[in-house]
Design a protein around this motif. Structure first.
Motif, PDB file in Angstrom:
ATOM      1  N   THR A 279      18.050   2.297  -0.327  1.00 31.52           N
ATOM      2  CA  THR A 279      18.185   0.842  -0.333  1.00 31.52           C
ATOM      3  C   THR A 279      16.972   0.183   0.298  1.00 31.52           C
ATOM      4  O   THR A 279      16.314   0.754   1.161  1.00 31.52           O
ATOM      5  N   ASP A 280      16.717  -1.026  -0.131  1.00 31.40           N
ATOM      6  CA  ASP A 280      15.647  -1.847   0.435  1.00 31.40           C
ATOM      7  C   ASP A 280      15.936  -3.268  -0.030  1.00 31.40           C
ATOM      8  O   ASP A 280      16.754  -3.470  -0.914  1.00 31.40           O
ATOM      9  N   PHE A 281      15.265  -4.250   0.589  1.00 32.13           N
ATOM     10  CA  PHE A 281      15.498  -5.609   0.065  1.00 32.13           C
ATOM     11  C   PHE A 281      14.317  -6.152  -0.721  1.00 32.13           C
ATOM     12  O   PHE A 281      14.357  -7.268  -1.203  1.00 32.13           O
TER      13      PHE A 281
ATOM     14  N   PRO B 110      13.509   5.811   7.672  1.00 34.08           N
ATOM     15  CA  PRO B 110      12.086   6.125   7.731  1.00 34.08           C
ATOM     16  C   PRO B 110      11.233   4.886   8.006  1.00 34.08           C
ATOM     17  O   PRO B 110      11.226   3.949   7.231  1.00 34.08           O
ATOM     18  N   TRP B 111      10.528   4.887   9.112  1.00 32.61           N
ATOM     19  CA  TRP B 111       9.628   3.766   9.471  1.00 32.61           C
ATOM     20  C   TRP B 111      10.401   2.448   9.393  1.00 32.61           C
ATOM     21  O   TRP B 111       9.961   1.483   8.774  1.00 32.61           O
ATOM     22  N   PHE B 112      11.527   2.421  10.025  1.00 30.31           N
ATOM     23  CA  PHE B 112      12.459   1.318   9.800  1.00 30.31           C
ATOM     24  C   PHE B 112      12.981   0.698  11.095  1.00 30.31           C
ATOM     25  O   PHE B 112      13.089  -0.523  11.196  1.00 30.31           O
ATOM     26  N   VAL B 113      13.327   1.538  12.102  1.00 27.91           N
ATOM     27  CA  VAL B 113      14.045   0.988  13.264  1.00 27.91           C
ATOM     28  C   VAL B 113      13.218  -0.048  14.026  1.00 27.91           C
ATOM     29  O   VAL B 113      13.784  -0.940  14.660  1.00 27.91           O
ATOM     30  N   ASP B 114      11.884   0.041  13.925  1.00 25.61           N
ATOM     31  CA  ASP B 114      11.060  -0.901  14.687  1.00 25.61           C
ATOM     32  C   ASP B 114      10.600  -2.097  13.870  1.00 25.61           C
ATOM     33  O   ASP B 114       9.839  -2.931  14.359  1.00 25.61           O
ATOM     34  N   ILE B 115      11.035  -2.179  12.593  1.00 23.52           N
ATOM     35  CA  ILE B 115      10.634  -3.379  11.841  1.00 23.52           C
ATOM     36  C   ILE B 115      11.840  -4.237  11.429  1.00 23.52           C
ATOM     37  O   ILE B 115      11.673  -5.347  10.956  1.00 23.52           O
ATOM     38  N   ILE B 116      13.044  -3.738  11.623  1.00 22.98           N
ATOM     39  CA  ILE B 116      14.234  -4.452  11.156  1.00 22.98           C
ATOM     40  C   ILE B 116      14.484  -5.733  11.956  1.00 22.98           C
ATOM     41  O   ILE B 116      15.150  -6.650  11.487  1.00 22.98           O
TER      42      ILE B 116
ATOM     43  N   ALA C 272      19.730  -2.786  -4.061  1.00 22.87           N
ATOM     44  CA  ALA C 272      19.006  -3.870  -3.392  1.00 22.87           C
ATOM     45  C   ALA C 272      19.960  -4.522  -2.397  1.00 22.87           C
ATOM     46  O   ALA C 272      21.025  -5.018  -2.794  1.00 22.87           O
ATOM     47  N   ALA C 273      19.614  -4.478  -1.122  1.00 22.14           N
ATOM     48  CA  ALA C 273      20.524  -5.018  -0.104  1.00 22.14           C
ATOM     49  C   ALA C 273      19.766  -5.290   1.173  1.00 22.14           C
ATOM     50  O   ALA C 273      18.688  -4.742   1.405  1.00 22.14           O
ATOM     51  N   ASP C 274      20.357  -6.157   2.017  1.00 25.57           N
ATOM     52  CA  ASP C 274      19.826  -6.415   3.353  1.00 25.57           C
ATOM     53  C   ASP C 274      20.556  -5.475   4.308  1.00 25.57           C
ATOM     54  O   ASP C 274      21.786  -5.498   4.377  1.00 25.57           O
ATOM     55  N   ALA C 275      19.793  -4.687   5.043  1.00 23.39           N
ATOM     56  CA  ALA C 275      20.424  -3.707   5.936  1.00 23.39           C
ATOM     57  C   ALA C 275      21.282  -4.385   7.007  1.00 23.39           C
ATOM     58  O   ALA C 275      22.173  -3.760   7.578  1.00 23.39           O
ATOM     59  N   LEU C 276      21.031  -5.675   7.256  1.00 23.08           N
ATOM     60  CA  LEU C 276      21.848  -6.374   8.246  1.00 23.08           C
ATOM     61  C   LEU C 276      23.188  -6.824   7.670  1.00 23.08           C
ATOM     62  O   LEU C 276      24.062  -7.295   8.397  1.00 23.08           O
ATOM     63  N   HIS C 277      23.318  -6.738   6.370  1.00 24.24           N
ATOM     64  CA  HIS C 277      24.608  -7.022   5.690  1.00 24.24           C
ATOM     65  C   HIS C 277      24.831  -5.905   4.682  1.00 24.24           C
ATOM     66  O   HIS C 277      24.975  -6.154   3.477  1.00 24.24           O
TER      67      HIS C 277
ATOM     68  N   HIS D  17      17.835   3.983   4.478  1.00 24.97           N
ATOM     69  CA  HIS D  17      17.643   2.546   4.736  1.00 24.97           C
ATOM     70  C   HIS D  17      16.159   2.200   4.699  1.00 24.97           C
ATOM     71  O   HIS D  17      15.336   2.950   5.228  1.00 24.97           O
ATOM     72  N   GLY D  18      15.808   1.053   4.123  1.00 28.75           N
ATOM     73  CA  GLY D  18      14.391   0.651   4.088  1.00 28.75           C
ATOM     74  C   GLY D  18      13.568   1.697   3.368  1.00 28.75           C
ATOM     75  O   GLY D  18      12.499   2.103   3.825  1.00 28.75           O
ATOM     76  N   ALA D  19      14.048   2.113   2.208  1.00 33.34           N
ATOM     77  CA  ALA D  19      13.433   3.241   1.494  1.00 33.34           C
ATOM     78  C   ALA D  19      12.091   2.876   0.876  1.00 33.34           C
ATOM     79  O   ALA D  19      11.353   3.748   0.429  1.00 33.34           O
TER      80      ALA D  19
ATOM     81  N   VAL E 140       0.831  -1.205   0.000  1.00 31.73           N
ATOM     82  CA  VAL E 140       0.000   0.000   0.000  1.00 31.73           C
ATOM     83  C   VAL E 140       0.872   1.265   0.000  1.00 31.73           C
ATOM     84  O   VAL E 140       0.481   2.300  -0.533  1.00 31.73           O
ATOM     85  N   ASN E 141       2.101   1.147   0.559  1.00 28.42           N
ATOM     86  CA  ASN E 141       3.001   2.316   0.581  1.00 28.42           C
ATOM     87  C   ASN E 141       3.249   2.850  -0.820  1.00 28.42           C
ATOM     88  O   ASN E 141       3.438   4.046  -1.004  1.00 28.42           O
ATOM     89  N   LEU E 142       3.283   1.968  -1.815  1.00 26.01           N
ATOM     90  CA  LEU E 142       3.647   2.474  -3.140  1.00 26.01           C
ATOM     91  C   LEU E 142       2.521   3.307  -3.741  1.00 26.01           C
ATOM     92  O   LEU E 142       2.774   4.238  -4.513  1.00 26.01           O
TER      93      LEU E 142
HETATM   94  C1  LIG Z   1       7.584   0.065   7.250  1.00 27.66           C
HETATM   95  S1  LIG Z   1       8.343  -0.044   5.679  1.00 27.66           S
HETATM   96  C2  LIG Z   1       8.799   1.625   5.393  1.00 27.66           C
HETATM   97  C3  LIG Z   1       9.066   1.898   3.964  1.00 27.66           C
HETATM   98  C4  LIG Z   1       9.368   3.378   3.648  1.00 27.66           C
HETATM   99  N1  LIG Z   1      10.499   3.862   4.392  1.00 27.66           N
HETATM  100  C5  LIG Z   1       8.128   4.200   3.911  1.00 27.66           C
HETATM  101  O1  LIG Z   1       8.124   4.946   4.882  1.00 27.66           O
HETATM  102  O2  LIG Z   1       7.159   4.040   3.154  1.00 27.66           O
HETATM  103  C6  LIG Z   1       9.886  -0.821   6.062  1.00 27.66           C
HETATM  104  C7  LIG Z   1      10.753  -1.067   4.853  1.00 27.66           C
HETATM  105  O3  LIG Z   1      11.964  -1.669   5.268  1.00 27.66           O
HETATM  106  C8  LIG Z   1      12.302  -2.718   4.369  1.00 27.66           C
HETATM  107  N2  LIG Z   1      13.138  -3.672   5.109  1.00 27.66           N
HETATM  108  C9  LIG Z   1      12.787  -4.406   6.193  1.00 27.66           C
HETATM  109  N3  LIG Z   1      13.829  -5.140   6.635  1.00 27.66           N
HETATM  110  C10 LIG Z   1      14.869  -4.854   5.812  1.00 27.66           C
HETATM  111  C11 LIG Z   1      16.220  -5.297   5.732  1.00 27.66           C
HETATM  112  N4  LIG Z   1      16.721  -6.210   6.601  1.00 27.66           N
HETATM  113  N5  LIG Z   1      16.994  -4.797   4.773  1.00 27.66           N
HETATM  114  C12 LIG Z   1      16.514  -3.894   3.870  1.00 27.66           C
HETATM  115  N6  LIG Z   1      15.238  -3.449   3.887  1.00 27.66           N
HETATM  116  C13 LIG Z   1      14.434  -3.914   4.838  1.00 27.66           C
HETATM  117  C14 LIG Z   1      10.972  -3.262   3.900  1.00 27.66           C
HETATM  118  O4  LIG Z   1      11.061  -3.929   2.658  1.00 27.66           O
HETATM  119  C15 LIG Z   1      10.135  -1.992   3.827  1.00 27.66           C
HETATM  120  O5  LIG Z   1      10.212  -1.396   2.557  1.00 27.66           O
END
Ligand SMILES: C[S@@+](CC[C@H](N)C(=O)[O-])C[C@H]1O[C@@H](n2cnc3c(N)ncnc32)[C@H](O)[C@@H]1O
Length: 445
Positions: free
Chosen positions: A192-194, A265-271, A246-251, A169-171, A132-134
């Motif tokens: 970046t995002d995965f 953005p909207w990232f620290v609590d879902i990683i 395209a990358a994993d933020a953990l690597h 990160h997690g764009a 839905v974000n897109l």
């Molecule tokens: C809550 S969404 C936020 C997306 C965007 N920042 C926004 O505000 O619309 C979290 C994003 O983090 C990405 N993500 C989650 N874990 C990740 C990881 N380990 N490495 C890279 N991206 C990750 C997800 O694919 C998703 O696009």
């Protein structure tokens, strides 16, 4: 600026077929124009392909279920029209996603095997998790996006200039990264995002192209709103210097200390990592004196209890992660307000800007895999946890095999008792629990 995500010793150099590490010679492809910089690029590709296959299967089975219901008895004309409309949208969406994600290739092997091997869908890391974000980013009009950018500008003291080399990160589908780059003067913004679906959409939008994909709102207002073909478009092509990885933020495939600004953005609590470790990762990517901009929720509800932190604890943990000088804003903003849906949220968004004052007390470790997972010729150890899993899988397989369309729960329970897999006084209740869960899971899929 790129560093090998596998060995973290070498830097990456562009080659005709992709990127190559100058220390360990690992190669990384460019897929659909996006550098695919995962520590194990083939595995990541296989997993995302599996998820695309599962998504296609889901779209097809939903469409045929809707058509079957539309043809059934007691269906009123409006319900039939809705079912046919949404079924057609599912078929069309599958075609559109197929075209968009064609560079990622086809799934190999059966969907059942993928599910059995644990390709996680849909609850964790599905292709459409943040789908839905897109639409919010590129279709509904600018209100939410403008409010998000304004929060960042306010937290930065009035504007988004002077960010320097920036990592987002997690764009996701990329709107905030795009807006920051366009409104500011950064020479380089790396988004970046995965998730390849979100990345592919971001690629089209950054290039100034348009794209049509369906939105399936949670609480549609009218019949046509159950599936809305949205036209995604950006205000125009991005200026030079906005890059996708395209990358994993953990690597993360970036050298240490190369960014002036990191945005989360909207990232620290879902990683899925404790906050202190995420903060230490951000620290590693930043130059001395660099800034960390965070915006979004603090919703750590699935973390370990001690890690379900709030803003006070963020402030407490930040110094050990090497950050000081916090500017914090809190604002209640509309969130995911689709024009086609009766559902939307209000979020109390926390935005902070803080500065790197030194290294983090602890360097975040890569997720270290055991050698038997890295080297295909080594024996795989049968650990107690694996032994336990093997036993429960045997019972599981036995129970599934007993279902032949004829046996009752009582007969199955008796077979379990005869096989000495369960005592007689428990068997019937356990078989019922198992079948109930199976019913719920298969229904919800
Ligand atoms: C809550 S969404 C936020 C997306 C965007 N920042 C926004 O505000 O619309 C979290 C994003 O983090 C990405 N993500 C989650 N874990 C990740 C990881 N380990 N490495 C890279 N991206 C990750 C997800 O694919 C998703 O696009």
């Amino acid at each position: 600026m790129l560093c090998c995500p596998r060995c973290r010793r070498g830097s990456l150099a562009p080659q005709s077929a992709g990127w190559l590490c100058d220390a360990c010679s690992s190669g990384y492809p460019v897929i659909g124009g996006i550098p695919w910089l995962f520590a194990d690029p083939r595995q990541a590709l296989g997993e995302w392909r599996g998820r695309l296959g599962l998504l296609n299967q889901h779209l097809a089975s939903e469409a045929s279920a809707m058509r079957a219901e539309a043809a059934g008895p007691g269906i009123t004309p409006a319900t039939r029209r809705r079912l046919e409309h949404v079924a057609q949208a599912h078929d069309d969406q599958a075609r559109r996603l197929g075209a968009l994600l064609a560079p990622f290739g086809e799934t190999q092997g059966s969907q059942a095997t993928h599910q059995g091997l644990g390709t996680r869908l849909p609850t964790e890391q599905g292709l459409t998790n943040y789908y839905v974000n897109l639409h919010r980013d590129w279709a509904w009009g600018g209100e939410e996006n403008a409010a998000a950018l304004a929060e960042l500008a306010a937290a930065l003291g009035g504007g988004v200039g002077g960010l320097g080399r920036t990592l987002v990160h997690g764009a996701g589908a990329g709107r905030l990264a795009y807006d920051l780059h366009q409104a500011g003067d950064a020479p380089l913004t790396v988004a970046t995002d995965f998730n390849p679906l979100l990345l592919a959409v971001a690629r089209e939008m950054f290039a100034g192209r348009t794209l049509e994909l369906y939105e399936f709102p949670i609480a549609p207002r009218g019949l046509e709103d159950h599936a809305v073909l949205r036209r995604l478009h950006s205000p125009g092509p991005a200026r030079a210097g906005l890059e996708l990885v395209a990358a994993d933020a953990l690597h993360a495939p970036f050298a240490d200390g190369v960014f002036d600004t990191v945005v989360t953005p909207w990232f620290v609590d879902i990683i899925g990592e404790p906050f202190a470790r995420v903060a230490a990762r951000v620290n590693l990517a930043l130059k001395p004196g660099g800034r960390w901009i965070n915006t979004g929720s603090l919703a750590f509800s699935r973390a370990a209890h001690a890690d379900r932190i709030g803003l006070d604890e963020v402030r407490e943990l930040a110094p050990a992660a090497g950050f000081a000088e916090f500017t914090v804003r809190e604002a209640t903003l509309p969130y995911m307000r689709s024009p086609a849906s009766r559902h939307s949220r209000l979020e109390n968004v926390v935005t902070w800007v803080t500065r790197k004052t030194g290294p983090a007390a602890e360097t975040p470790r890569e997720r270290v895999l055991p050698r038997w997972l890295l080297e295909p010729h080594l024996p795989v150890p049968r650990t107690p946890a694996i032994e336990m899993r093997a036993i429960s899988s045997r019972v599981h397989a036995f129970l599934l095999a007993m279902i032949n369309g004829e046996r009752s729960m009582r007969e199955m329970a008796k077979m379990l008792v005869d096989q000495r897999l369960m005592p007689a006084d428990e068997a019937e209740a356990q078989v019922r629990i198992f079948l109930l869960r199976l019913h719920e899971e298969t229904e919800s899929q």
